[in-house]
Structures are given as C-alpha cells and as structure tokens.
Design an enzyme around this catalytic site. Structure first.
Site, PDB file in Angstrom:
ATOM      1  N   CYS A 285      15.694   5.133   2.433  1.00 48.45           N
ATOM      2  CA  CYS A 285      15.517   4.058   1.451  1.00 48.45           C
ATOM      3  C   CYS A 285      16.347   4.294   0.191  1.00 48.45           C
ATOM      4  O   CYS A 285      16.643   5.439  -0.166  1.00 48.45           O
ATOM      5  CB  CYS A 285      14.027   3.948   1.112  1.00 48.45           C
ATOM      6  SG  CYS A 285      13.620   2.607  -0.041  1.00 48.45           S
TER       7      CYS A 285
ATOM      8  N   SER B 255      15.448   4.143  -2.814  1.00 48.99           N
ATOM      9  CA  SER B 255      14.763   4.918  -3.843  1.00 48.99           C
ATOM     10  C   SER B 255      15.062   6.409  -3.701  1.00 48.99           C
ATOM     11  O   SER B 255      15.123   7.137  -4.691  1.00 48.99           O
ATOM     12  CB  SER B 255      13.251   4.674  -3.776  1.00 48.99           C
ATOM     13  OG  SER B 255      12.948   3.332  -4.094  1.00 48.99           O
TER      14      SER B 255
ATOM     15  N   HIS C 117       9.931   8.790   1.536  1.00 47.55           N
ATOM     16  CA  HIS C 117       8.671   8.185   1.056  1.00 47.55           C
ATOM     17  C   HIS C 117       8.260   7.000   1.924  1.00 47.55           C
ATOM     18  O   HIS C 117       7.309   6.302   1.604  1.00 47.55           O
ATOM     19  CB  HIS C 117       8.828   7.721  -0.391  1.00 47.55           C
ATOM     20  CG  HIS C 117       9.821   6.596  -0.551  1.00 47.55           C
ATOM     21  ND1 HIS C 117      11.174   6.802  -0.504  1.00 47.55           N
ATOM     22  CD2 HIS C 117       9.652   5.267  -0.712  1.00 47.55           C
ATOM     23  CE1 HIS C 117      11.795   5.652  -0.644  1.00 47.55           C
ATOM     24  NE2 HIS C 117      10.902   4.691  -0.764  1.00 47.55           N
TER      25      HIS C 117
ATOM     26  N   HIS D 159      18.530   6.945  -5.268  1.00 45.49           N
ATOM     27  CA  HIS D 159      18.510   7.046  -6.731  1.00 45.49           C
ATOM     28  C   HIS D 159      18.330   8.491  -7.169  1.00 45.49           C
ATOM     29  O   HIS D 159      18.934   8.939  -8.144  1.00 45.49           O
ATOM     30  CB  HIS D 159      17.361   6.204  -7.297  1.00 45.49           C
ATOM     31  CG  HIS D 159      17.685   4.738  -7.423  1.00 45.49           C
ATOM     32  ND1 HIS D 159      18.708   4.259  -8.212  1.00 45.49           N
ATOM     33  CD2 HIS D 159      17.087   3.643  -6.876  1.00 45.49           C
ATOM     34  CE1 HIS D 159      18.738   2.933  -8.144  1.00 45.49           C
ATOM     35  NE2 HIS D 159      17.769   2.538  -7.340  1.00 45.49           N
TER      36      HIS D 159
ATOM     37  N   CYS E  30       7.258   0.996   2.958  1.00 46.14           N
ATOM     38  CA  CYS E  30       7.978   0.702   1.709  1.00 46.14           C
ATOM     39  C   CYS E  30       8.703  -0.631   1.766  1.00 46.14           C
ATOM     40  O   CYS E  30       8.287  -1.603   1.166  1.00 46.14           O
ATOM     41  CB  CYS E  30       8.957   1.822   1.351  1.00 46.14           C
ATOM     42  SG  CYS E  30       9.800   1.534  -0.232  1.00 46.14           S
TER      43      CYS E  30
END
Length: 368
Positions: free
Chosen positions: A42, A44, A63, A47, A169
C-alpha cells in the site's frame, strides 16, 4: 511458545526493506496470534520508506493483511483459533468517546499510530533481541503477527486471503469514503482523481451506490481502462486534458462529489473547481507530513461547497469488514480484479518500485 518468522523490516533509513528472521512471542491478554495468508502493498507503506512519514524503528512493515488465527490470549472472545480474519490497522479501544459514538476510525484510545499494542509493548523481537515495531500495530509483511483483539475481524472463510487483505485498507478506505463519509446518493455525479488501488475502490463504491456519471481521472491509460472496467462512465487523461473543463462539460456544471485519492497538494487544490454549487469534496489521499494546500476560501464559502476529510473510509471494522466480504461473495464488489500482481515476500522491494513508477493497480504478497 515463541516462533520464528520471516518479515520485511525497515531500519528507518533508505527506501529498501530487508527480509529477516524475527521472533514472535505468544499473545498476551486480549491479543491474537495470526498466521498471515496475504499482505497488500500500500501507498501508506511507501510514505514511510520514502521518508515522508516517520515511525519508531526498526519496523516490520505492512498494514493491509489477512490470515488465520493460530492462538488467542486470555480474555479474547471475538475470535477463535481457526477463524479467518482481516486485520485493522487502526484498532479501536472500544472505550473512548469516539468509539462510544460509533466512530472507530476516530478512536483516541488506540496506540496503533505508535506501532504498539494496548499495553505499550510489541510481541516482536529481532535477531539481536531488540524490540521490533509492527507498522500500525499489525505488521502484516511477516509470516506471523500478534495484534489487539479489536484488530482481528472474522470474515467468511470463502474469501481468499489476497482479497481479504485488501479489505483491511484500500477497499474499506475507498468504498467507505463513498458510503460512510460522503454518503453519495443514487444518481449523483462524481469525479475521482487518481486510479490506483484506493481510487479504483472509490470507483467501485460509486458504481455500487448507483452514482452517475462517474468520471475517473489519471495520467495512466492503463489505469483509466481499469476504472472503466470497475464502473467509470467517463475517463479523463490528466496529462493531456483540461480536467476541470472536461468535468464541467460532462456534468453540465460541475460534479456533486469529487474524491481526491492521490494525496498531492496540487490535486487537492483542484477539488473545489471540479464541484458544482453546494458540491462536496472528499480528501482520501494522504500527503506527506507538514504539506499544506492553498484553497480559495471565498469561492468555497460563496458556492456553499464542502471539503470532507476521510480517514479509513469512516469505517467501523467489526461492521464494515464482514459487510464488504459479503458484497464480494455476492458478486457486487469485484475485489479480486483489483489485484494486478501476486508476489512473494522476497519481491516486496520490486513491488514498491513498481508502485513508484505507477505500473500496477495493486500488488499483494502471498504467503505459503
């Protein structure tokens, strides 16, 4: 009894992950041991790897995951050994004011953001015996993980792990932004900026509720093709078209809803200009820390437009995860078609490189 697992670990510097052995302790009170079946790759996570977000380290990344319950700690009642579960990266405490109001996504009692279990520790250690931090208290890029009870939500076993992982997610974030945050009614017009995994989930959510027209915007023709397959009625190539002009032309004056699913300040700033009078903009994409966008506040106020922040699609995992799983099983959400690549744990760095290049809709790590 502690067990050893292979996991993707980030030391806090650089953008590479190392596959290392980690020790996973038994679950404590109110905790659940999960053997992972799949983990999504993902944005995220990216990042963090690209230095835009900062976490305690070394970190076991991931996650967005699903697996099977292998053991439970004392006091666990919601799941049992053998259950198939989707993991929530924002486990609710179930006691704070936000949780009592049914806003699990706004929980103030969770320690998920600290990458810690409710007691302030983790169940992961490295080869040197030092603490490892599971990303957002789940750390799904590992063969095993221990999570808080409220982070493990049982779903039907008929849902494949790779599909179930996305419910943890991207699907919940995208579909939830439509049905929970924006509450888009049938027949409303909508535009989606960004057609990665979450953006395509937004498109699926809009098709599910009967929005029309649904306009997908991206720089990639391949992603626009994918958006059409998930229900977009119109597509706009951002690299070549005047996006605002095309949206106003298609809708006859602006969209009722605009979803920004990229997390870039320049596209966030475009949102009010895409909206009709009294329209609603939904900010789904997450920018780097400290970034700010410039908005024409007078134009926003005079036209009665609204900007809504969307965190985890406004979801209550214990309710939304099983609901989304059922919609998949009923053929109403084609979640399996969102997966472009199934990879092994050792291929995780290549999966992130492909994400940076905009080459895939969604990579999923599949465990044996």
């Amino acid at each position: 009894m502690a067990r050893t697992a292979r996991a993707a670990v980030h030391d806090g510097t650089g953008d590479r992950l190392e596959i290392r052995p980690v020790t996973v302790a038994d679950p404590g009170p109110g905790e659940v041991l999960v053997r992972l079946g799949a983990s999504g790759v993902c944005g995220s996570d990216r990042h963090v790897l690209d230095g835009e977000w900062h976490l305690p380290s070394p970190t076991v990344m991931g996650h967005e995951g699903a697996g099977v319950v292998e053991a439970i700690g004392p006091g666990v009642r919601d799941v049992a050994v053998g259950d198939h579960v989707v993991l929530s990266w924002y486990y609710p405490c179930r006691r704070c004011r936000a949780c009592a109001q049914g806003k699990a996504w706004a929980c103030t009692g969770t320690r998920s953001g600290e990458c810690l279990l409710p007691d302030g520790t983790t169940r992961l250690t490295g080869e040197d015996g030092g603490t490892l931090y599971p990303y957002l208290a789940v750390g799904t890029m590992s063969e095993y993980t221990v999570v808080a009870e409220s982070a493990a939500v049982a779903i039907p076993k008929e849902v494949p792990f790779e599909v179930a992982s996305l419910i943890g997610c991207s699907i919940t974030t995208g579909v939830g932004a439509v049905v929970n945050n924006a509450q888009v009614p049938a027949g409303a017009s909508a535009v989606v900026l960004g057609c990665g995994g979450v953006g395509l989930a937004v498109v699926m959510g809009l098709a599910l509720v009967g929005a029309s027209p649904i306009i997908a915007v991206d720089t990639s023709e391949a992603k626009l093709d994918a958006a059409r397959s998930f229900g977009a009625t119109h597509t706009v190539r951002a690299a070549g078209d005047d996006v605002a002009a095309r949206v106003h032309e298609i809708t006859g004056g602006g969209a009722d809803f605009a979803f920004e699913v990229i997390g870039r300040t320049e596209t966030i700033e475009q949102v009010p200009g895409l909206l009709a009078t009294a329209g609603t903009g939904v900010l789904v994409g997450l920018p780097g820390e400290g970034q700010k966008a410039a908005i024409d506040v007078l134009e926003l106020a005079e036209a009665g437009k609204t900007l809504v922040g969307s965190n985890y699609g406004g979801a209550v995992p214990s309710i939304d995860f099983p609901r989304l799983a059922r919609l998949y099983l009923e053929g109403k959400l084609p979640l399996d078609r969102l997966i472009s690549d199934r990879v092994r744990l050792d291929e995780v760095n290549e999966a992130f490189d492909a994400m940076r290049a905009g080459e895939r809709t969604r990579s999923v790590i599949v465990f044996d």
